[in-house]
Design a protein around this motif. Structure first.
Motif, PDB file in Angstrom:
ATOM      1  N   HIS A   9      15.263  11.183 -38.684  1.00  0.00           N
ATOM      2  CA  HIS A   9      13.828  11.271 -38.954  1.00  0.00           C
ATOM      3  C   HIS A   9      13.380  10.021 -39.710  1.00  0.00           C
ATOM      4  CE1 HIS A   9      15.050  15.436 -38.262  1.00  0.00           C
ATOM      5  NE2 HIS A   9      13.815  15.650 -37.883  1.00  0.00           N
ATOM      6  N   PRO A  10      13.412   8.836 -39.049  1.00  0.00           N
ATOM      7  CA  PRO A  10      13.132   7.584 -39.749  1.00  0.00           C
ATOM      8  C   PRO A  10      11.723   7.480 -40.287  1.00  0.00           C
ATOM      9  CG  PRO A  10      13.204   7.239 -37.373  1.00  0.00           C
ATOM     10  CD  PRO A  10      13.689   8.634 -37.634  1.00  0.00           C
ATOM     11  N   GLY A  11      10.784   8.275 -39.803  1.00  0.00           N
ATOM     12  CA  GLY A  11       9.422   8.185 -40.293  1.00  0.00           C
ATOM     13  C   GLY A  11       9.136   9.090 -41.472  1.00  0.00           C
ATOM     14  N   LYS A  12      10.142   9.828 -41.925  1.00  0.00           N
ATOM     15  CA  LYS A  12       9.938  10.804 -43.000  1.00  0.00           C
ATOM     16  C   LYS A  12      10.412  10.235 -44.328  1.00  0.00           C
ATOM     17  CE  LYS A  12      11.422  15.404 -44.539  1.00  0.00           C
ATOM     18  NZ  LYS A  12      10.079  15.877 -44.841  1.00  0.00           N
ATOM     19  N   VAL A  13       9.562  10.264 -45.343  1.00  0.00           N
ATOM     20  CA  VAL A  13       9.986   9.892 -46.687  1.00  0.00           C
ATOM     21  C   VAL A  13      10.798  11.045 -47.242  1.00  0.00           C
ATOM     22  CG1 VAL A  13       9.245   9.328 -49.007  1.00  0.00           C
ATOM     23  CG2 VAL A  13       7.989   8.412 -47.063  1.00  0.00           C
ATOM     24  N   VAL A  14      12.061  10.808 -47.529  1.00  0.00           N
ATOM     25  CA  VAL A  14      12.961  11.874 -47.939  1.00  0.00           C
ATOM     26  C   VAL A  14      12.483  12.447 -49.261  1.00  0.00           C
ATOM     27  CG1 VAL A  14      15.342  12.470 -48.464  1.00  0.00           C
ATOM     28  CG2 VAL A  14      14.839  10.687 -46.774  1.00  0.00           C
ATOM     29  N   SER A  15      12.314  13.762 -49.334  1.00  0.00           N
ATOM     30  CA  SER A  15      11.740  14.383 -50.522  1.00  0.00           C
ATOM     31  C   SER A  15      12.754  14.563 -51.628  1.00  0.00           C
ATOM     32  CB  SER A  15      11.131  15.734 -50.148  1.00  0.00           C
ATOM     33  OG  SER A  15      12.119  16.588 -49.592  1.00  0.00           O
ATOM     34  N   ALA A  16      14.030  14.697 -51.273  1.00  0.00           N
ATOM     35  CA  ALA A  16      15.062  14.864 -52.286  1.00  0.00           C
ATOM     36  C   ALA A  16      16.122  13.795 -52.086  1.00  0.00           C
ATOM     37  CB  ALA A  16      15.698  16.260 -52.175  1.00  0.00           C
ATOM     38  N   ALA A  17      16.204  12.863 -53.026  1.00  0.00           N
ATOM     39  CA  ALA A  17      17.113  11.742 -52.872  1.00  0.00           C
ATOM     40  C   ALA A  17      18.562  12.214 -52.897  1.00  0.00           C
ATOM     41  CB  ALA A  17      16.881  10.729 -53.994  1.00  0.00           C
ATOM     42  N   VAL A  18      19.374  11.590 -52.050  1.00  0.00           N
ATOM     43  CA  VAL A  18      20.804  11.840 -52.100  1.00  0.00           C
ATOM     44  C   VAL A  18      21.324  11.250 -53.390  1.00  0.00           C
ATOM     45  CG1 VAL A  18      22.987  11.400 -50.931  1.00  0.00           C
ATOM     46  CG2 VAL A  18      20.909  11.778 -49.602  1.00  0.00           C
ATOM     47  N   THR A  19      22.056  12.029 -54.172  1.00  0.00           N
ATOM     48  CA  THR A  19      22.303  11.663 -55.562  1.00  0.00           C
ATOM     49  C   THR A  19      23.385  10.607 -55.749  1.00  0.00           C
ATOM     50  OG1 THR A  19      23.828  13.530 -55.805  1.00  0.00           O
ATOM     51  CG2 THR A  19      21.515  13.889 -56.393  1.00  0.00           C
ATOM     52  N   ARG A  20      24.219  10.367 -54.746  1.00  0.00           N
ATOM     53  CA  ARG A  20      25.316   9.436 -54.962  1.00  0.00           C
ATOM     54  C   ARG A  20      25.278   8.285 -53.968  1.00  0.00           C
ATOM     55  NH1 ARG A  20      28.182  11.497 -58.890  1.00  0.00           N
ATOM     56  NH2 ARG A  20      29.857  10.002 -58.674  1.00  0.00           N
ATOM     57  N   ARG A  21      24.093   7.796 -53.742  1.00  0.00           N
ATOM     58  CA  ARG A  21      23.925   6.654 -52.830  1.00  0.00           C
ATOM     59  C   ARG A  21      22.946   5.668 -53.435  1.00  0.00           C
ATOM     60  NH1 ARG A  21      22.809   9.275 -48.527  1.00  0.00           N
ATOM     61  NH2 ARG A  21      24.936   9.216 -47.719  1.00  0.00           N
ATOM     62  N   VAL A  22      23.228   4.385 -53.261  1.00  0.00           N
ATOM     63  CA  VAL A  22      22.305   3.319 -53.633  1.00  0.00           C
ATOM     64  C   VAL A  22      21.742   2.732 -52.351  1.00  0.00           C
ATOM     65  CG1 VAL A  22      22.014   1.115 -54.808  1.00  0.00           C
ATOM     66  CG2 VAL A  22      23.672   2.769 -55.684  1.00  0.00           C
ATOM     67  N   THR A  23      20.420   2.690 -52.251  1.00  0.00           N
ATOM     68  CA  THR A  23      19.771   2.075 -51.097  1.00  0.00           C
ATOM     69  C   THR A  23      19.433   0.634 -51.431  1.00  0.00           C
ATOM     70  OG1 THR A  23      18.794   4.167 -50.364  1.00  0.00           O
ATOM     71  CG2 THR A  23      17.793   2.141 -49.547  1.00  0.00           C
ATOM     72  N   ILE A  93       7.407  -0.060 -46.768  1.00  0.00           N
ATOM     73  CA  ILE A  93       7.547   0.799 -45.587  1.00  0.00           C
ATOM     74  C   ILE A  93       9.013   1.126 -45.330  1.00  0.00           C
ATOM     75  CG2 ILE A  93       7.762  -0.964 -43.767  1.00  0.00           C
ATOM     76  CD1 ILE A  93       5.642   0.710 -42.211  1.00  0.00           C
ATOM     77  N   ALA A  94       9.917   0.272 -45.787  1.00  0.00           N
ATOM     78  CA  ALA A  94      11.356   0.553 -45.657  1.00  0.00           C
ATOM     79  C   ALA A  94      11.767   1.766 -46.480  1.00  0.00           C
ATOM     80  CB  ALA A  94      12.175  -0.665 -46.076  1.00  0.00           C
ATOM     81  N   LEU A  95      10.985   2.135 -47.478  1.00  0.00           N
ATOM     82  CA  LEU A  95      11.330   3.292 -48.311  1.00  0.00           C
ATOM     83  C   LEU A  95      11.327   4.591 -47.516  1.00  0.00           C
ATOM     84  CD1 LEU A  95       9.359   2.483 -51.606  1.00  0.00           C
ATOM     85  CD2 LEU A  95      11.797   2.161 -51.132  1.00  0.00           C
ATOM     86  N   ALA A  96      10.678   4.597 -46.348  1.00  0.00           N
ATOM     87  CA  ALA A  96      10.705   5.787 -45.489  1.00  0.00           C
ATOM     88  C   ALA A  96      12.127   6.090 -45.027  1.00  0.00           C
ATOM     89  CB  ALA A  96       9.800   5.589 -44.275  1.00  0.00           C
ATOM     90  N   ARG A  97      12.997   5.073 -45.052  1.00  0.00           N
ATOM     91  CA  ARG A  97      14.387   5.258 -44.614  1.00  0.00           C
ATOM     92  C   ARG A  97      15.364   5.226 -45.783  1.00  0.00           C
ATOM     93  NH1 ARG A  97      15.810   0.771 -41.657  1.00  0.00           N
ATOM     94  NH2 ARG A  97      13.914  -0.369 -42.147  1.00  0.00           N
ATOM     95  N   ALA A  98      14.851   5.234 -47.001  1.00  0.00           N
ATOM     96  CA  ALA A  98      15.707   5.133 -48.182  1.00  0.00           C
ATOM     97  C   ALA A  98      16.168   6.504 -48.630  1.00  0.00           C
ATOM     98  CB  ALA A  98      14.949   4.441 -49.324  1.00  0.00           C
ATOM     99  N   GLY A  99      17.474   6.736 -48.603  1.00  0.00           N
ATOM    100  CA  GLY A  99      18.003   8.035 -48.987  1.00  0.00           C
ATOM    101  C   GLY A  99      18.706   8.050 -50.321  1.00  0.00           C
ATOM    102  N   GLY A 100      18.758   6.930 -51.009  1.00  0.00           N
ATOM    103  CA  GLY A 100      19.518   6.841 -52.253  1.00  0.00           C
ATOM    104  C   GLY A 100      18.722   7.243 -53.475  1.00  0.00           C
ATOM    105  N   ALA A 101      19.454   7.605 -54.515  1.00  0.00           N
ATOM    106  CA  ALA A 101      18.820   7.916 -55.794  1.00  0.00           C
ATOM    107  C   ALA A 101      18.263   6.659 -56.443  1.00  0.00           C
ATOM    108  CB  ALA A 101      19.838   8.569 -56.727  1.00  0.00           C
TER     109      ALA A 101
END
Length: 282
Positions: A9-23, A93-101
């Protein structure tokens, strides 16, 4: 939602960041694309604490075919394009694909030093009241040599308002380099990402962060800042006095408004430094 679901879902801003990843977020345009392999090599040299990993989100500022050939074939790397709007728009706009904390800036033509990401993670994990980190940067010259500059702050926390205070007293020169920024993702999103300016968008974000949260400076070198003939900050338009004055005025006004509103990170922390509010506009 799993990490695999997020990637679908690349167009979705992730609502809950994955806690052990750096984007790691990189904006790139055609002329700087040739440096992406060096940036990637510096990422591959990073060693994170156990249980942590990095992802690299590359956003092209434009839709030409110049960049894609330089994007590494790595499942940790994602690439997308958007209509031209400048590096701040591309990063935001890249933040839409950012999953890190945490979100780490890496410009396409720069290189991280070994250990830079681990130091950022260690600070943000250990100090909940710190919203963002920066580190010492060295200029990387075309011949491969590096040059440093005196006047860095001491290793440790930067109290709210300290960056704005220094910036206004030193001809709009920040005491820390915004290209070394690592920031809590929710704080970055709350501030709207990077400023909508033709340049100095990263300084504008740094000043906003300084207005609402404590920061941190690592005295160890965290970034090699490449100097080359095609970089945007080396163009004459970047130092045009009329545009520069306008950029600085908007960035400062935003920071002062945030300080006066006393919105803070973490929520409920003490108001912004009185120094930040009382320094007169030069």
């Amino acid at each position: 939602m799993t990490w695999e679901d997020d990637r679908q879902h690349p167009g979705k801003v992730v609502s809950a960041a994955v806690t052990r990843r750096v984007t790691v977020v990189t904006a790139v345009h055609g002329p700087s694309a040739r440096f992406l392999p060096d940036a990637y090599a510096s990422l591959c040299e990073q060693r994170l604490p156990g249980g942590w990993e990095w992802e690299w989100v590359i956003q092209q500022d434009g839709t030409t075919d110049e960049v894609r050939p330089y994007v590494p074939d790595d499942t940790r790397v994602s690439f997308s394009q958007s209509r031209p709007g400048g590096p701040g728009v591309a990063r935001t706009i890249a933040l839409a694909r950012a999953g890190g904390a945490y979100v780490k800036v890496l410009d396409a033509d720069d290189r991280l030093t070994p250990g830079a990401l681990a130091r950022d993670v260690a600070v943000l994990e250990a100090h909940r009241s710190v919203g963002w980190t920066t580190s010492r940067a060295l200029d990387l010259l075309p011949d491969g040599s590096t040059v440093g500059f005196p006047g860095d702050p001491g290793d440790g926390p930067l109290e709210r308002g300290a960056v704005l205070d220094h910036w206004t007293r030193n001809d709009f020169r920040a005491p820390v380099h915004p290209a070394t920024l690592c920031v809590r993702r929710e704080l970055l999103i709350a501030l709207g990402g990077w400023m909508a300016l033709p340049a100095s968008e990263d300084t504008g974000l740094l000043l906003a962060l300084d207005a609402v949260s404590r920061g941190w400076f690592s005295a160890e070198v965290g970034l090699l800042y490449r100097k080359w003939e095609g970089q945007v900050t080396g163009q004459s338009s970047h130092v045009d006095p009329v545009e520069r004055a306008a950029r600085m005025a908007v960035a400062e006004a935003r920071a002062r408004a945030l300080a006066d509103f006393e919105w803070s990170y973490p929520a409920g922390s003490a108001g912004a430094s009185s120094t930040a509010r009382r320094v007169a506009t030069p």
